[in-house]
Scaffold this active site. Structure first.
Site, short mmCIF file in Angstrom:
data_model
loop_
_atom_site.label_atom_id
_atom_site.label_comp_id
_atom_site.label_asym_id
_atom_site.label_seq_id
_atom_site.Cartn_x
_atom_site.Cartn_y
_atom_site.Cartn_z
N LYS A 61 -37.42 9.46 -16.58
CA LYS A 61 -36.95 8.58 -15.39
C LYS A 61 -37.50 8.63 -14.24
O LYS A 61 -37.95 9.97 -14.01
CB LYS A 61 -35.32 8.96 -15.03
CG LYS A 61 -34.47 8.31 -16.08
CD LYS A 61 -33.10 8.50 -15.28
CE LYS A 61 -31.90 7.88 -16.34
NZ LYS A 61 -30.71 7.91 -15.61
N LYS B 11 -36.68 13.91 -18.06
CA LYS B 11 -35.87 12.89 -18.58
C LYS B 11 -36.41 11.61 -18.89
O LYS B 11 -35.70 10.65 -19.60
CB LYS B 11 -34.52 12.45 -18.01
CG LYS B 11 -33.49 13.64 -18.12
CD LYS B 11 -32.16 13.19 -17.40
CE LYS B 11 -32.15 13.29 -16.02
NZ LYS B 11 -30.76 13.06 -15.70
N1 CTP Z 1 -22.01 4.78 -15.10
C1 CTP Z 1 -20.80 4.28 -15.38
N2 CTP Z 1 -21.08 2.76 -15.48
C2 CTP Z 1 -22.24 1.99 -15.32
C3 CTP Z 1 -23.41 2.71 -14.83
C4 CTP Z 1 -23.26 4.34 -15.06
O1 CTP Z 1 -19.82 4.72 -15.62
N3 CTP Z 1 -22.28 0.97 -15.35
C5 CTP Z 1 -22.04 6.39 -15.07
C6 CTP Z 1 -22.91 6.76 -16.10
O2 CTP Z 1 -22.08 7.06 -17.49
C7 CTP Z 1 -22.99 8.57 -15.84
C8 CTP Z 1 -23.20 8.26 -14.16
O3 CTP Z 1 -22.84 6.87 -13.95
O4 CTP Z 1 -21.97 9.19 -15.94
C9 CTP Z 1 -24.58 8.41 -13.41
O5 CTP Z 1 -25.44 7.54 -14.28
P1 CTP Z 1 -26.99 7.14 -13.96
O6 CTP Z 1 -27.73 7.34 -15.41
O7 CTP Z 1 -27.31 7.79 -12.56
O8 CTP Z 1 -26.70 5.53 -13.78
P2 CTP Z 1 -27.11 4.35 -14.58
O9 CTP Z 1 -26.92 2.98 -13.82
O10 CTP Z 1 -26.60 4.22 -16.07
O11 CTP Z 1 -28.80 4.47 -14.80
P3 CTP Z 1 -29.91 4.41 -15.63
O12 CTP Z 1 -29.74 2.68 -15.90
O13 CTP Z 1 -31.20 4.62 -14.85
O14 CTP Z 1 -29.66 5.09 -17.01
#
Ligand code: CTP
Length: 152
Positions: A46, A44
């Protein structure tokens, strides 16, 4: 018994993750979380700070989470839904519409993201703190050097 499933990386667990998982757990009686493996994260694009084992352990420790499974590819969701008798697939609204094809297997819901927080932002803040600390240490060393010069 209503079973809910979600997937994600969940690195540097933050309040946005907790809000999402708590809301998902309230939609049913059991919450299953697919935590992305390190290899899948690589696919992905990441790279997580915590390993898959650490992230799984942290997510498993949450009261609202009943089971953690490994998420190792994009295709497994439909099979997981059958395997774990899932009633609802839920995920944050950043994925809006992306998993509509799962509607033939179970209910699909997209929940609003918690504003102003993400793992990406946390990582950026951490790296800023890091460079600020390095600057402070360098400044401190320069001051000591200046002091040594005046003593000589
Ligand atoms: N999520 C959420 N609210 C946030 C951040 C994440 O509801 N502020 C949710 C995402 O929509 C997803 C889940 O948490 O369903 C896991 O998301 P993840 O990608 O692990 O977290 P992120 O903080 O969005 O990470 P990144 O910045 O690496 O994308």
């Amino acid at each position: 018994m209503k079973i809910v499933i979600t997937y994600g990386t969940f690195d540097l667990l933050h309040v946005g993750h907790i809000h999402l998982l708590e809301r998902l757990s309230r939609l049913g009686d059991r919450l299953v979380v697919g935590v992305s493996t390190d290899e899948f994260n690589e696919q992905k694009g990441k790279r997580s700070l915590y390993s898959f084992e650490e992230r799984s352990k942290i997510v498993s420790a949450l009261k609202c989470v009943d089971q953690v499974i490994a998420e190792s590819d994009w295709q497994q969701k439909a099979t997981d839904i059958e395997k774990y008798n899932i009633d609802i697939f839920g995920i944050g609204s950043d994925w809006q519409g992306k998993f509509d094809h799962l509607k033939e297997h179970c209910e699909v819901v997209y929940l609003s993201r918690t504003p102003n927080i993400s793992t990406t932002d946390l990582k950026k803040s951490l790296s800023r703190i890091d460079s600020e600390s390095i600057q402070m240490i360098k400044q401190g060393l320069d001051n000591v050097l200046e002091l040594v010069k005046t003593i000589e």
